[in-house]
Design an enzyme around this catalytic site. Structure first.
Site, PDB file in Angstrom:
ATOM      1  N   GLY A  97       0.811  -1.156   0.049  1.00  0.00           N
ATOM      2  CA  GLY A  97       0.055  -0.152   0.021  1.00  0.00           C
ATOM      3  C   GLY A  97       1.004   1.414  -0.005  1.00  0.00           C
ATOM      4  CG  ASN A 124     -10.891   6.461  13.325  1.00  0.00           C
ATOM      5  OD1 ASN A 124     -10.510   7.485  13.316  1.00  0.00           O
ATOM      6  ND2 ASN A 124     -10.042   4.995  12.955  1.00  0.00           N
ATOM      7  CE  LYS A 172      -6.761   5.468  14.352  1.00  0.00           C
ATOM      8  NZ  LYS A 172      -5.922   5.001  13.524  1.00  0.00           N
ATOM      9  CG  ASN A 211     -10.279  16.375  13.275  1.00  0.00           C
ATOM     10  OD1 ASN A 211     -11.346  16.035  12.193  1.00  0.00           O
ATOM     11  ND2 ASN A 211      -9.364  15.575  13.262  1.00  0.00           N
TER      12      ASN A 211
END
Lengths: 296, 296
Positions: free
Chosen positions: A7, A182, A178, A196
């Site tokens: 990736g 998220n 996490k 944010n």
């Protein structure tokens, strides 16, 4: 040590830049053009206005045979199925580290159950500038935990001040921790198209965040909901000036990780008969923005 | 007949242009500059590429004594309190027609209970181009019903093909019918920043519309929920290429009518102990966009 990285997104390039300073790194990309760029010019890491270029090897992932004993898989969650489908490529790999958001893909990783499988979360801010350049916008850490087998070679990695590596015992805990962050920050900033910090600074947005958190916590196995909320607030504050990855995906007309994140929570809730009207609503909003928002 | 029109927005200008063709109309504006423009140049009505200019009188509303027996009040709902506070100005007015969205202001109208009070909904598409020009984007009708007293002078008004006037007996019915449409289409298009048609064309948005409708119908006194839903769909289709007024308000950083519309539904629901998570969420989103969305 030879390390493979599957990736070439922001996370893949960030890892390549930091690990490539001490190890021989090969990046496996989706596109040949990116692999050529990386192999020719190396990966550029930009941080605080300075640029470091790190030499790496690179080739397309499709059809490749990975020869590195330790491989990081950094593709988006929705591409994990394609990685697993190319199982033969990993024949010689002994330890795999998966760094996806969400938890819906964990079942698929059972195809690698004969190897050492580590899962982890990336708590860095990083931004892919182009095919071979990544901006390190916020120093956090790489948090890892074994899923199958032992940490093996991954345990030998040493981080540094800008790229610390930490280990945890409980993979579910780090992924849930996490995920809950998220699940709240990403979809709301993407829906409202705000940074944010706006989720804290604008009182009605903060209320939306609390409402959404209230549904998410009904589903995810939180040890301490108050602590989880504090962590969300803390991360919002620390990344106040950042745009979330889902915001960026929507702004750029890309596919988002809504399925991996809030979609996963929705499915878990539905399976247990928990009504989650807000989560369903927000998932629809993001699916719509992905699909057919000609105006957006 | 002498007719007064309080408010120089899209609805006020549209009424001035059509009624001004047969009657002596005076527009009462918030700003002196707009009154001067209107008095000097008349109001321009643009429709299908053609422009008609109609002479009107105009002056600022503040401190004015309205001499017309029939007055239309076209200000936004959130400005009704200011209009009511200037009660003395209406001493000589016999019939008042209020054309606001929502229903939360009806209580305030009781200060005019010694006059004939009519309420109505504007089913036209209209767009204010500048201080003295309005674009008639969609022909609908002006639907009126008596609230206090008789229709009186308002009943003598005759519409025409481009501006038909209809009467109904049941003021609650016409206001609720309009409110339910506004409560679903306006906030969603404003939140998602899409044209009305996207709510039908994008499947997940249509699902959001159904979810929101499902909460709204729990509060508003609908005779036939299926029919109400069909009307929403019908209006979405007929105005597919339009941006809702709330979309425009958000896009232009103006105050929206969220309080008058969905805020009213929320309050009604709360008073009856009905949980309305989606409505609360959407109201917060629009309040946030009004207030502090520095990014939007």
């Amino acid at each position: 040590m030879n390390i493979g990285i599957v990736g070439g997104g922001a996370v893949g390039l960030l890892l390549a830049a930091y690990l490539g300073q001490r190890h021989k790194v090969t990046v496996y990309t989706r596109r040949l053009a990116q692999a050529e760029q990386l192999a020719k010019h190396g990966v550029s890491l930009k941080k605080n206005g300075e640029t470091v270029t790190v030499a790496v090897q690179a080739r397309p992932f499709a059809g490749a045979e990975l020869v590195e004993p330790l491989v990081f898989v950094t593709v988006k969650q929705y591409d994990i199925a394609a990685v697993c489908a190319q199982l033969d490529s990993f024949r010689r790999v002994r330890t795999l580290v998966f760094l996806q958001n969400g938890m819906g893909h964990l079942e698929q990783l059972s195809v690698f159950a004969d190897k050492n499988v580590v899962v982890g979360v990336v708590e860095h801010g990083a931004f892919k500038l182009d095919d071979r350049a990544v901006v390190h916008t916020g120093v956090g850490k790489l948090l890892l935990a074994p899923l199958y087998g032992s940490p093996a070679m991954a345990a030998e990695l040493s981080g540094d001040d800008d790229f610390p590596i930490e280990w945890a015992d409980d993979w579910e805990r780090i992924l849930v921790d996490k995920l809950i962050v998220n699940a709240v920050i990403n979809p709301l900033t993407a829906l409202l198209q705000v940074k944010n910090g706006a989720l804290l600074d604008v009182a009605p947005y903060r209320e939306m965040m609390a409402q959404l958190f209230d549904e998410v916590r009904q589903v995810l196995p939180l040890r301490d909901a108050g602590q989880a909320w504090q962590r969300i607030v803390h991360i919002c504050r620390n990344t106040a000036d950042n745009y979330s990855s889902m915001y960026m995906d929507v702004a750029n007309g890309r596919r988002t990780e809504i399925d991996a994140i809030l979609g996963y929570v929705l499915k878990q809730g539905e399976a247990r008969g928990i009504a989650l009207p807000l989560i369903r609503f927000v998932v629809c909003a993001l699916k719509g923005k992905e699909g057919g928002n000609a105006d957006g």
